[in-house]
Design an enzyme around this catalytic site. Structure first.
Site, mmCIF file in Angstrom:
data_model
loop_
_atom_site.group_PDB
_atom_site.id
_atom_site.type_symbol
_atom_site.label_atom_id
_atom_site.label_comp_id
_atom_site.label_asym_id
_atom_site.label_seq_id
_atom_site.Cartn_x
_atom_site.Cartn_y
_atom_site.Cartn_z
ATOM 1 N N ASP A 152 0.819 -1.212 0.000
ATOM 2 C CA ASP A 152 0.000 0.000 0.000
ATOM 3 C C ASP A 152 0.850 1.257 0.000
ATOM 4 O O ASP A 152 1.872 1.339 0.670
ATOM 5 C CB ASP A 152 -0.931 0.031 1.194
ATOM 6 N N HIS A 232 -9.236 1.211 -0.993
ATOM 7 C CA HIS A 232 -9.822 2.535 -1.286
ATOM 8 C C HIS A 232 -10.327 2.724 -2.726
ATOM 9 O O HIS A 232 -9.832 3.567 -3.478
ATOM 10 C CB HIS A 232 -8.857 3.661 -0.922
ATOM 11 N N ASP A 305 -8.141 4.232 5.952
ATOM 12 C CA ASP A 305 -6.862 4.692 5.384
ATOM 13 C C ASP A 305 -6.297 5.827 6.235
ATOM 14 O O ASP A 305 -5.800 6.838 5.720
ATOM 15 C CB ASP A 305 -7.028 5.130 3.930
#
Length: 432
Positions: A152, A232, A305
């Protein structure tokens, strides 16, 4: 030590029921109405007119520890999570050193256990140093404590690398969580290309940078059989691709952030870095698409996030050069409850499913996401009736880079218990 949570509206097996919860030795011992004797307990928590839920589960946070502790630490990040009602989180591997060997994973797991007030599930990186094409040892990383794999913060640019990574993740039976972004399609953009970017005089990146990589990965996921999780999701094209893939039987799940549900690029008031994140805020039609995707089951869950940064990295008057990301742990539930549940767009049970049950089940977190006897006493109590203001001074995170500061919300956290111990209390209450 016996603790009784009395008279709350409890989220149990997908329904809201009035019940009492008995906690003993860090576990839920009993759950029911009028079946638990108050005089046999050491502590009674009055939860009348309050919501009692399993601790929320967030599979996507950044605690910056080790390597970037000026932004956040395990301690401050976990306290921020507890402040938001979260009791289990998944910590991403973009730290320094990157957890790309079994020894590094073991060290991070040990650090997490020692410093955190919530449960932390630790991601391993997919590739060495979270860069390039050399894969980590997937089996060894799982044995050392990794619960999933992710790079990520960076999209995996090479299809061959993603294919090999998916095959390895499938072998060990763990999810591969992908940041989907084709770097060749960014063109130096700091926000989504379109009218708002033009108005603000900022370079824009086309949203196809996300959906193009998702399209590639879904084909690879179908071939490899991996549990492919998309981080996301933010565009209408991405939602439609996932919808079609699920119909084709691809083992894909995905998450959406609170900020992509709540904001679109037209909500950016100025060249303000508190509105800069990756993926960037999209157009209103994209925002509506992710809402629809949640409601029809295409999008499985909500994840914050949570991305704290220092004030120097987030100069409020310029997106250029500013770090990507906003904090989210402390504002997620209250903002979503206020804007969507109170307006009738989501039901409260839907929101709680997306923020507790589904992420726990999809990521194999067996001791999270459920309020039932035998489970750890990981519990959040929310006040749904009192309006309060989100303030910078109230944050437990080191990061204050949040565009929702100043908003008035319902659904603030009164109390968070982890293994029956107080991880957060609005009134400062504590007990052994």
């Amino acid at each position: 030590m016996k603790i009784l949570i009395k008279g709350g509206q409890c989220f149990v097996n997908g329904r809201l029921v009035e019940a009492d919860v008995l906690i003993q030795d860090g576990k839920i011992q009993a759950l029911g109405k009028g079946t638990i004797a108050e005089d046999e307990t050491n502590q009674v928590i009055d939860a009348h007119d309050k919501l009692v839920t399993p601790g929320l589960v967030d599979v996507h946070v950044h605690f910056r520890d080790p390597g970037f502790t000026y932004k956040e630490t395990v301690e401050t990040g976990s306290k921020a999570a507890a402040h938001g009602g979260f009791t289990t989180v998944g910590a991403m591997p973009n730290v320094d050193p990157v957890p790309d060997t079994p020894d590094k994973i073991r060290q991070m797991v040990k650090r997490n256990q020692k410093a955190s007030v919530v449960h932390i599930a630790q991601y391993s990186s997919v590739t060495v140093n979270r860069q390039g094409d050399q894969l980590v040892d997937f089996q060894a990383m799982k044995a050392a404590g990794a619960f999933a794999f992710s790079n990520d913060g960076s999209g995996i640019q090479t299809a061959g690398t993603m294919y090999r990574a998916m095959a390895e993740a499938a072998k060990v039976g763990l999810p591969l969580a992908a940041h989907v972004e084709d770097n060749s399609l960014l063109f130096g953009g700091v926000m989504t290309a379109g009218k708002t970017a033009d108005k603000l005089g900022l370079p824009g990146a086309p949203s196809v940078s996300e959906s193009a990589q998702i399209a590639r990965d879904l084909v690879l996921a179908k071939v490899t059989g991996v549990h492919y999780h998309i981080c996301h999701v933010s565009t209408k094209e991405s939602v439609e691709l996932v919808r079609l893939a699920k119909k084709e039987g691809v083992n894909v799940t995905c998450e959406v952030t609170p900020h992509h549900l709540l904001l679109a690029d037209h909500d950016i008031p100025a060249n303000n870095s508190y509105f800069k994140m990756n993926p960037p805020l999209r157009h209103e039609e994209d925002r509506q698409a992710v809402i629809e995707g949640l409601l029809d089951g295409t999008i499985d869950m909500i994840a914050t996030d949570h991305a704290p940064h220092s004030r120097e990295e987030k100069p409020k008057d310029d997106m250029r050069g500013a770090a990507n990301g906003i904090t989210g742990s402390e504002t997620a539930f209250a903002m979503l409850y206020t804007k969507f549940v109170r307006s009738g767009v989501f039901s409260l049970t839907q929101l709680l499913n997306w923020m507790s049950v589904v992420p726990a089940e999809q990521f194999g977190l067996r001791n999270a996401g459920h309020l039932e006897p035998g489970q750890p006493a990981d519990i959040a109590i929310f006040d749904l009736n009192t309006e309060r203001q989100i303030t910078k001074e109230g944050y437990r995170s080191k990061g204050v880079n949040n565009p929702f500061t100043g908003q008035r919300v319902y659904g603030t956290t009164d109390l968070t218990l982890v293994d029956g111990k107080v991880a957060y209390s609005r009134n400062g209450e504590d007990f052994a």
